[in-house]
Design a protein around this motif. Structure first.
Motif, PDB file in Angstrom:
ATOM      1  N   ILE A 236       0.825  -1.205   0.000  1.00 12.32           N
ATOM      2  CA  ILE A 236       0.000   0.000   0.000  1.00 12.32           C
ATOM      3  C   ILE A 236       0.867   1.265   0.000  1.00 12.32           C
ATOM      4  CG2 ILE A 236      -1.755   1.305   1.292  1.00 12.32           C
ATOM      5  CD1 ILE A 236      -2.722  -1.296  -0.061  1.00 12.32           C
ATOM      6  N   PRO A 238       1.406   3.862   2.144  1.00 10.51           N
ATOM      7  CA  PRO A 238       0.489   5.003   2.289  1.00 10.51           C
ATOM      8  C   PRO A 238       1.197   6.321   2.578  1.00 10.51           C
ATOM      9  CG  PRO A 238       0.580   3.768   4.321  1.00 10.51           C
ATOM     10  CD  PRO A 238       1.452   3.026   3.350  1.00 10.51           C
ATOM     11  N   THR A 239       0.544   7.385   2.155  1.00  7.89           N
ATOM     12  CA  THR A 239       0.901   8.742   2.572  1.00  7.89           C
ATOM     13  C   THR A 239      -0.368   9.360   3.159  1.00  7.89           C
ATOM     14  OG1 THR A 239       2.473   8.944   0.754  1.00  7.89           O
ATOM     15  CG2 THR A 239       1.762  10.984   1.820  1.00  7.89           C
ATOM     16  N   VAL A 273      -5.780   8.228   3.375  1.00  7.71           N
ATOM     17  CA  VAL A 273      -4.431   7.967   2.877  1.00  7.71           C
ATOM     18  C   VAL A 273      -4.442   7.828   1.359  1.00  7.71           C
ATOM     19  CG1 VAL A 273      -3.639   6.819   4.994  1.00  7.71           C
ATOM     20  CG2 VAL A 273      -4.571   5.439   3.126  1.00  7.71           C
ATOM     21  N   ALA A 275      -2.491   5.917  -1.675  1.00  8.93           N
ATOM     22  CA  ALA A 275      -1.677   4.722  -1.856  1.00  8.93           C
ATOM     23  C   ALA A 275      -1.047   4.763  -3.244  1.00  8.93           C
ATOM     24  CB  ALA A 275      -2.539   3.484  -1.678  1.00  8.93           C
ATOM     25  N   GLY A 291      -7.511   5.277   0.706  1.00 13.64           N
ATOM     26  CA  GLY A 291      -8.081   4.523   1.819  1.00 13.64           C
ATOM     27  C   GLY A 291      -8.593   5.473   2.880  1.00 13.64           C
ATOM     28  N   ILE A 308      -5.297   2.222   5.956  1.00 16.80           N
ATOM     29  CA  ILE A 308      -4.414   1.320   5.200  1.00 16.80           C
ATOM     30  C   ILE A 308      -5.155   0.026   4.864  1.00 16.80           C
ATOM     31  CG2 ILE A 308      -2.344  -0.135   5.425  1.00 16.80           C
ATOM     32  CD1 ILE A 308      -1.179   2.184   7.160  1.00 16.80           C
ATOM     33  N   ARG A 311      -7.760   0.372   2.108  1.00 19.38           N
ATOM     34  CA  ARG A 311      -7.165   0.317   0.771  1.00 19.38           C
ATOM     35  C   ARG A 311      -6.761  -1.124   0.408  1.00 19.38           C
ATOM     36  NH1 ARG A 311      -7.481   0.625  -4.083  1.00 19.38           N
ATOM     37  NH2 ARG A 311      -5.537   0.356  -5.220  1.00 19.38           N
TER      38      ARG A 311
END
Lengths: 373, 158
Positions: A236, A238-239, A273, A275, A291, A308, A311
């Protein structure tokens, strides 16, 4: 309860309850000035624990959550269990219309995707940049200093300190969507929300069932599942587009006028987030995967973990799971704290009959093995 | 006296102790016949939210909810409909708020005292909102990007 083939023990069980109450109160044996914990003090000074309980209990009642913490001697799983048990005794009166969080009364708002976001970033109350050092001065805290801090802190600000704050803050995701960087909102996909308190999870389940299940999941369980994806059993990456903490006004139609009226507010944490980006199924331009996570109370680890997993589960539902965190059954059936704690705890109950059966079979197997050697 | 909209009254009134609201409701309804249009009841509401990624509705969880509806008939035979839904496990509070809602809506005798309570409640809530906004305003952050300037990162410091 067929395998709890016992009876009796009533006096011992009552004694165990009394022994627990003795543990709660025995401070008074050594301290003549000992006071019972005030519910209000639990609610204020252990507010993060209260936040966990309202979230994992699935009902936003901070006062009863504080009571549950007090009666369970601080055992978070037991406290959430007690709160959820209370909710099961109450009739369902109504549901709110679909509310959005754009009018939340924020106390914290950050983005790790952009330095500058419309409305600005505000850290609010957070341990994020603090040293995790024990504050030894709290071992013997002065009541005078304790009482003075909040008052003095407020006095330190000019009357217009908040003058340039807007009443509401635009969402980072909306700006990205306007730029075409996110998948468009598919109105055909929007359907009635799944009520996990009334319907069993029979897979495949809609995304709303996954969101509701994770929203009242146990924080540690959700974190562990998401952590598998973060560490390597997933992709994923994530940010955090935006993480918001604030008080959401709850609205219901006024019974006389029909106009939406505020009936109270709930503290919630919400996280979106971004992804890895991917190709569009219909041959359109690639967009970021996204997500979403949210829960009652201030609980950022839970909201991020949920986002997370949201997603990851979207990916698993679409393409089939390629790792555990993308498998809806694996995730959603194992993150509820009350259910998992109940299963673990039941092993403490007498299993004399089933274990006697195990013993008989092992002895029979051993004797047959011995006879053949 | 500045009045707020009926939809905002619950937030203002619940800034006061329940005992204050119940006492005023009892006093103002003492000269009225009170008929239930919905019996006072405590239960739960379900919070339905729109998710921030795809705008799909889902249930975040439940909250305590108490409800009540009344019809008030004063000594002159005038009628008023009042109702309340409040986020609390307290049917008596919903009853008090429903009575206050009806008295205020129909301007029955004593409605000015409710308006005073509302005005005070608005101030209490505004102070609460201000404390939250101070938490935001005092922690506004503008991180600097690392650059060749070794002092970068202190740009937003006083």
């Amino acid at each position: 309860m067929g395998y709890v083939a016992i009876k009796g023990g009533g006096n011992a069980i009552a004694g165990a309850a009394a022994a627990t109450e003795f543990l709660r109160t025995n401070q008074s044996l050594h301290d003549a000035a000992a006071q019972p914990l005030a519910i209000n003090a639990v609610g204020h000074q252990l507010c993060r624990l209260v936040d966990r309980i309202v979230s994992e209990g699935g009902v936003y009642h901070p006062t009863y959550a504080a009571l549950a913490i007090k009666q369970s001697l601080g055992d978070a799983l037991e406290a959430a269990f007690a709160l959820r048990a209370w909710r099961s005794t109450m009739p369902r009166l109504t549901a709110t219309p679909v509310l959005d969080t754009s009018r939340m009364r924020l106390i914290r708002r950050i983005s790790s995707a952009f330095k500058d976001i419309p409305g600005g970033q505000m850290l609010g109350s957070t341990p994020d940049y603090a040293l995790r050092m024990l504050r030894m001065e709290l071992l013997d805290e002065s009541p005078e200093i304790f009482r003075a801090f909040a008052r003095d802190w407020l006095k330190g600000f000019a009357d217009d300190v908040d003058a340039d704050l807007p009443d509401s803050f635009p969402k980072v995701m909306d700006a990205l969507r306007a730029e075409g960087l996110l998948p468009p909102v598919d109105k055909d996909r929007i359907r009635e929300a799944f009520d996990i308190t009334r319907e069993p999870l029979v897979f495949p389940v809609p995304r709303s069932a996954a969101l509701a299940t994770m929203a009242r999941a146990e924080t540690g369980s959700l974190l562990a599942m998401a952590y598998t994806n973060m560490r390597g059993y997933g992709d994923i990456h994530p940010t955090v587009a935006e993480l918001r903490v604030g008080y959401l006004p709850l609205l219901l139609p006024h019974p006389v006028t029909g106009e939406l009226a505020e009936i109270g507010e709930a503290l919630i944490t919400e996280c979106e987030v971004l992804a890895m980006y991917g190709a569009d199924d219909n041959g359109g331009i690639p967009t970021f995967g996204i997500g979403y996570g949210a829960c009652f109370g201030h609980n950022e680890v839970k909201a991020i973990s949920m986002a997370i997993l949201d997603r990851a589960l979207q990916k698993g539902m679409k393409d089939g799971p390629s790792n555990p965190s993308e498998d809806p059954e694996f995730v959603l059936l194992h993150v509820d704290g009350i259910e998992s704690m109940g299963f673990a705890s039941h092993y403490k109950m007498p299993h004399y009959v089933t274990f006697q059966s195990d013993l008989d079979r092992l002895r029979t197997t051993q004797s047959k093995a011995g006879a053949s050697q | 006296m500045a009045m707020i909209e009926r939809k905002d009254c619950i937030r203002a009134l619940t800034a006061h102790p329940t005992t204050t609201l119940a006492a005023l409701a009892d006093e103002l309804s003492s000269g009225c016949e009170v008929r239930w249009t919905r019996l006072p009841q405590a239960g739960l509401g379900l919070l339905r939210l729109s998710d921030g990624a795809f705008h799909e509705p889902y249930y975040l969880g439940e909250f305590p909810l108490s409800v009540c509806g009344v019809e008030l008939i004063d000594g002159e035979g005038r009628r008023a409909a009042g109702a309340a839904q409040v986020m609390a496990d307290d049917a008596a509070l919903a009853r008090a708020l429903a009575i206050l809602d009806g008295v205020l809506a129909a301007r029955f005798a004593g409605w000015e005292r409710i308006a005073v309570l509302i005005e005070a409640g608005v101030s209490l809530r505004a102070e609460e909102d201000r404390r939250r906004r101070i938490m935001l305003a005092s922690t506004r952050v503008d991180f600097a990007l690392l650059s060749s300037d070794e002092n970068a990162g202190d740009a937003d410091e006083d």
